[in-house]
Scaffold this motif. Structure first.
Motif: not given
Length: 309
Positions: A105-109
């Protein structure tokens, strides 16, 4: 030298540092321009802390989402866990699960939107989605139309949002045959300042006496020199520290710049802010209002009837 054939002049108001009273000066110039023969459009380019609308009785006419950045998204159904995205991301924005039953998954921050992971993914499992970084507004004031914006907390692309605000203000000015765009610029010398200064015919630098005031005035002058933007200087709260004011005057003279006036410390400015009005409207005969009125007369002469230095 100003371009005599250019139909729309651009005056940008800068300070090099925050807290010099730049927005109070800008609000005063807005009011005075409405009384002159040179109708204006206005842009608040300080999108990180836009305050000009608060002191000019602005009424929003329209608002628009600003989509300035992008973020990666991983389609778990297409991902084969090859780990290339994790290896290439220099911002540590890819979450690599320890449990093989969990998805990448991608860590948006942490995602900077560089799209390196999307380019390297052999399964085309990563897409880039646009992110809303803020809003920009078109408002009506008693002095003319104002274009301004608000960047969301933690959002980036400040310079791009400044450019957006200026572009729409310029289009409005051209559609309505206006002669001048007054831009309340951001403090400092970074990307937003450069965006606010692009295409400017003249920069008004609002300085304040003091060590930091002198230092940051010198930095903004160097920045404008690099981009060949003509500039003049006014000193705000000039009477509270005479030695510091003298130091600024000496620097201005040594650089061959023009001083267009000194604004004294005036408690009426605080009162005008509380009432949400420009000082030149709230208290026309106050010392600060009279000084700003004189500055506006000199700026008009520079912008419309003579060359600037």
């Amino acid at each position: 030298m100003l371009n005599e054939t250019k139909p729309l002049r651009q005056l940008v108001i800068l300070s090099g540092k925050g807290g010099t009273g730049k927005t109070s000066v800008a609000a005063g110039l807005m009011h005075l321009s409405a009384l002159s023969t040179n109708p204006c459009v206005f842009a608040d380019a300080d999108v990180d802390a836009a305050n000009l609308a608060l002191v000019t009785e602005a009424v929003p006419l329209e608002s628009h989402a600003y989509w300035g950045s992008q973020s990666a998204e991983i389609n778990a159904k297409l991902c084969d866990r090859c780990d290339l995205c994790f290896q290439i991301c220099r911002f540590n924005a890819i979450h690599k699960p320890e449990n093989p039953q969990q998805d990448y998954s991608v860590i948006d921050l942490l995602c900077e939107g560089c799209a390196a992971c999307a380019y390297i993914c052999p399964q085309s499992a990563i897409n880039m989605s646009k992110q809303q970084d803020g809003e920009w507004f078109h408002s009506r004031t008693p002095y003319g139309h104002l274009f301004h914006a608000e960047l969301f907390p933690g959002a980036e692309n400040t310079g791009k949002l400044v450019t957006t605000v200026k572009q729409f203000a310029k289009l409005y000015a051209e559609d309505h045959n206006l002669k001048l765009m007054i831009i309340d610029g951001p403090p400092g010398i970074g990307c937003p300042v450069i965006s606010a200064s692009g295409g400017a015919d003249l920069a008004l630098l609002v300085a304040e006496p003091g060590v930091s005031g002198l230092h940051d005035l010198e930095r903004i002058i160097q920045t404008l020199d690099h981009f060949n933007v003509p500039r003049v200087v006014c000193i705000n709260k000039a009477d509270i520290y005479p030695t510091g004011t003298t130091d600024i005057e000496k620097m201005i003279e040594s650089l061959g710049l023009t001083s267009v006036g000194m604004i004294p410390f005036d408690p009426a400015i605080s009162e005008s802010i509380i009432h949400g009005q420009p000082i030149t409207k709230f208290s026309l005969q106050s010392p600060a209002a009279l000084a700003i009125k004189d500055i506006w007369s000199k700026l008009e002469a520079i912008l419309f009837t003579q060359d600037s230095k």
